[in-house]
Design an enzyme around this catalytic site. Structure first.
Site, PDB file in Angstrom:
ATOM      1  N   CYS A  61      -2.471  -3.606   7.017  1.00  0.00           N
ATOM      2  CA  CYS A  61      -2.230  -3.961   8.239  1.00  0.00           C
ATOM      3  C   CYS A  61      -2.361  -2.665   9.399  1.00  0.00           C
ATOM      4  CB  CYS A  61      -0.724  -4.296   8.526  1.00  0.00           C
ATOM      5  SG  CYS A  61       0.380  -2.936   7.893  1.00  0.00           S
ATOM      6  N   ARG A  91       8.726 -23.290  -8.928  1.00  0.00           N
ATOM      7  CA  ARG A  91       9.647 -22.907  -8.012  1.00  0.00           C
ATOM      8  C   ARG A  91       9.871 -21.792  -7.530  1.00  0.00           C
ATOM      9  NH1 ARG A  91      14.050 -27.261 -10.808  1.00  0.00           N
ATOM     10  NH2 ARG A  91      12.993 -29.325 -10.242  1.00  0.00           N
ATOM     11  N   GLU A 142       1.008  -1.278  -0.089  1.00  0.00           N
ATOM     12  CA  GLU A 142      -0.079   0.027  -0.074  1.00  0.00           C
ATOM     13  C   GLU A 142       0.873   1.262  -0.099  1.00  0.00           C
ATOM     14  OE1 GLU A 142      -0.144  -2.505   1.983  1.00  0.00           O
ATOM     15  OE2 GLU A 142      -2.160  -2.972   2.766  1.00  0.00           O
ATOM     16  N   GLY A 151      10.911 -37.920  -3.058  1.00  0.00           N
ATOM     17  CA  GLY A 151      10.415 -38.811  -4.043  1.00  0.00           C
ATOM     18  C   GLY A 151       9.172 -39.515  -3.184  1.00  0.00           C
ATOM     19  N   PRO A 152       8.865 -40.680  -3.713  1.00  0.00           N
ATOM     20  CA  PRO A 152       7.967 -41.511  -3.268  1.00  0.00           C
ATOM     21  C   PRO A 152       7.512 -41.628  -1.801  1.00  0.00           C
ATOM     22  CG  PRO A 152       8.870 -42.685  -4.911  1.00  0.00           C
ATOM     23  CD  PRO A 152       9.691 -41.474  -4.653  1.00  0.00           C
ATOM     24  N   ALA A 188       5.627 -35.978 -10.912  1.00  0.00           N
ATOM     25  CA  ALA A 188       5.820 -36.028 -12.459  1.00  0.00           C
ATOM     26  C   ALA A 188       5.857 -37.798 -12.638  1.00  0.00           C
ATOM     27  CB  ALA A 188       6.924 -35.542 -12.952  1.00  0.00           C
ATOM     28  N   ALA A 239       6.912 -38.106  -0.205  1.00  0.00           N
ATOM     29  CA  ALA A 239       5.308 -37.859  -0.752  1.00  0.00           C
ATOM     30  C   ALA A 239       4.601 -38.637   0.245  1.00  0.00           C
ATOM     31  CB  ALA A 239       5.171 -38.149  -2.041  1.00  0.00           C
ATOM     32  N   SER A 240       4.814 -39.818   0.344  1.00  0.00           N
ATOM     33  CA  SER A 240       3.702 -40.622   1.380  1.00  0.00           C
ATOM     34  C   SER A 240       3.851 -40.258   2.651  1.00  0.00           C
ATOM     35  CB  SER A 240       4.049 -42.175   0.996  1.00  0.00           C
ATOM     36  OG  SER A 240       3.062 -42.852   0.162  1.00  0.00           O
ATOM     37  N   ALA A 259      10.059 -43.511 -12.229  1.00  0.00           N
ATOM     38  CA  ALA A 259      11.689 -43.562 -12.706  1.00  0.00           C
ATOM     39  C   ALA A 259      11.611 -45.214 -13.192  1.00  0.00           C
ATOM     40  CB  ALA A 259      12.517 -43.791 -11.370  1.00  0.00           C
TER      41      ALA A 259
HETATM   42  C1  AOF Z   1      -0.172  -5.390   4.493  1.00  0.00           C
HETATM   43  N1  AOF Z   1       0.653  -5.200   3.282  1.00  0.00           N
HETATM   44  O1  AOF Z   1       1.884  -5.872   1.514  1.00  0.00           O
HETATM   45  C2  AOF Z   1       1.637  -7.137   3.523  1.00  0.00           C
HETATM   46  C3  AOF Z   1       0.982  -7.394   4.612  1.00  0.00           C
HETATM   47  O2  AOF Z   1       6.749  -7.625   9.802  1.00  0.00           O
HETATM   48  P1  AOF Z   1       5.765  -6.509   9.192  1.00  0.00           P
HETATM   49  O3  AOF Z   1       5.658  -5.430   9.790  1.00  0.00           O
HETATM   50  O4  AOF Z   1       6.312  -6.458   7.616  1.00  0.00           O
HETATM   51  O5  AOF Z   1       4.032  -7.051   8.956  1.00  0.00           O
HETATM   52  C4  AOF Z   1       3.837  -8.378   8.401  1.00  0.00           C
HETATM   53  C5  AOF Z   1       2.671  -8.736   8.442  1.00  0.00           C
HETATM   54  O6  AOF Z   1       1.808  -7.531   7.754  1.00  0.00           O
HETATM   55  C6  AOF Z   1       2.061  -9.999   7.988  1.00  0.00           C
HETATM   56  O7  AOF Z   1       1.994 -10.847   8.999  1.00  0.00           O
HETATM   57  C7  AOF Z   1       0.801  -9.816   7.529  1.00  0.00           C
HETATM   58  O8  AOF Z   1      -0.166  -9.863   8.517  1.00  0.00           O
HETATM   59  C8  AOF Z   1       0.943  -8.291   6.837  1.00  0.00           C
HETATM   60  N2  AOF Z   1       1.314  -8.381   5.380  1.00  0.00           N
HETATM   61  N3  AOF Z   1      -0.138  -6.257   5.202  1.00  0.00           N
HETATM   62  O9  AOF Z   1      -0.882  -4.278   4.757  1.00  0.00           O
HETATM   63  C9  AOF Z   1       1.470  -6.142   2.802  1.00  0.00           C
HETATM   64  N4  AOF Z   1       2.662  -7.978   3.130  1.00  0.00           N
HETATM   65 ZN    ZN Z   2       0.900  -3.146   5.925  1.00  0.00          ZN
END
Ligand code: AOF
Ligand code: ZN
Length: 359
Positions: free
Chosen positions: A70, A179, A47, A293-294, A149, A297-298, A157
């Protein structure tokens, strides 16, 4: 909100331990005046970046954001303060933040400041993007995606465990993208010994997007010269061993550049997997991809430690005598007994991909 979600997707795999969030500021005349997404390492949040880009145009504007802003003091002041200070008139959010430090307080503080708040727009898509964060908060472990896969007849395999290419080039590229969008990637020591994989993201221009590589290796049998340990400088390798694994092996692996961490064995004599996952989440791994692998995973499926399974099925059969995808389950058990439901099925080149989630 679609734009905000696609911005959030850019950060997947690089914002640990924070969720990846996207934000868009739309001015009163309907033009986009600011965009932001959570930065590598999790800060700054989305934000303040979008608001800074908007500048004075944020006054009276609508902020679209994929997660509840937040309300707590972390390494910087709360996003709600920045939103109020910028003079934003309306906030549209996709989903609430389950983090106990926020959990509704973000919305409440915006409303208390006279801002119009609408929540739940495109919630389903946003929930997928914060699945790692939600699992960390609610379950004390990462969100686990199991990728398998398999050949047309469900083998992984050649007879004797010799590696073989099962899926096509297009699938390989998509796996490398998965990844990149993960915080870490995990295999069992059996896979290291059989395949000597590198487990990096090798897509053009994305070399810096390789996740931390993790080996579950109770007895520390990972060879210090394996590609996972000595290849890909700059990409960390963590080896999770049992408390009783030999210290000389640990010393050799550390000298080769790997990090060794230890967990207790469970009552069955094998590594306590929930303890291992707890260790990983404590180190910021919220989105974990398991590639083999298997046995591993299990072992993860049995106690319900897999949230999503992605099966890539190649067109050719391997035949009798070859190892199956899962050590102590059949693939059909996913839906028959393990509580998974198919959520999508699509083709990638020659292969059929099926995604299952726990219902
Ligand atoms: C937001 N905007 O882009 C994200 C949020 O350790 P801090 O202060 O960086 O806070 C991490 C917490 O903020 C995280 O656990 C989650 O609740 C929130 N993430 N919040 O407003 C963001 N990445
Ligand atoms: Zn935030």
């Amino acid at each position: 909100m679609k734009v905000a979600l696609s911005l959030a997707r850019r950060g997947l795999g690089r914002t640990a331990p924070n969720p990846s969030v996207g934000a868009v500021v739309v001015a009163r005349d309907g033009t986009i005046v600011g965009r932001g997404w959570t930065q590598p390492g999790g800060r700054p949040h989305a934000e303040p970046i979008a608001l800074a880009a908007a500048g004075a145009a944020a006054r009276g504007a609508t902020l679209y954001v994929t997660l509840e802003p937040c309300s707590h003091y972390g390494r910087t002041p709360p996003c709600v303060d920045a939103i109020v200070a910028a003079g934003v008139a309306r906030v549209v959010a996709a989903t609430g933040d389950p983090d106990p430090r926020v959990d509704g307080r973000g919305f409440a503080r915006l409303r208390a400041a006279g801002i119009d708040v609408e929540a739940g727009v495109m919630r389903e898509e946003a929930t997928r993007l914060i699945a790692g964060h939600a699992a960390r908060v609610a379950l004390g472990r990462p969100f686990v995606t199991l990728k398998l896969a398999v050949s047309a007849d469900g083998k992984v395999a050649l007879p004797g465990g010799r590696p073989v290419a099962i899926t096509c080039e297009a699938s390989r590229a998509r796996v490398h993208l998965m990844r990149a969008e993960s915080d870490a990637i995990l295999v069992g020591v059996g896979t290291v010994l059989a395949d000597d994989p590198e487990l990096t993201c090798r897509l053009p221009g994305m070399a810096d997007r390789s996740p931390t590589r993790i080996v579950l290796d109770g007895g520390l049998r990972t060879p210090p010269a394996s590609r996972l340990v000595i290849g890909a400088a700059g990409t960390p390798t963590w080896i999770v061993a049992s408390a009783d694994a030999p210290v000389e092996a640990e010393r050799a692996l550390r000298a080769a550049g790997a990090e060794v961490m230890r967990v207790e064995r469970g009552p069955d004599g094998r590594l306590d997997l929930m303890a291992a996952l707890g260790l990983l989440v404590d180190r910021g791994v919220a989105r974990l991809m398991v590639e083999g692998g298997p046995t591993v995973a299990s072992a993860l499926l049995s106690p319900g430690l897999v949230d999503e399974a992605v099966i890539l099925r190649g067109p050719a059969a391997i035949g009798a005598g070859a190892p199956a995808a899962l050590a102590s389950h059949a693939l059909a058990d996913l839906t028959a007994t393990l509580g998974f439901a198919e959520v999508s099925r699509f083709r990638v080149g020659d292969d059929e991909w099926t995604v299952y989630e726990r219902a």
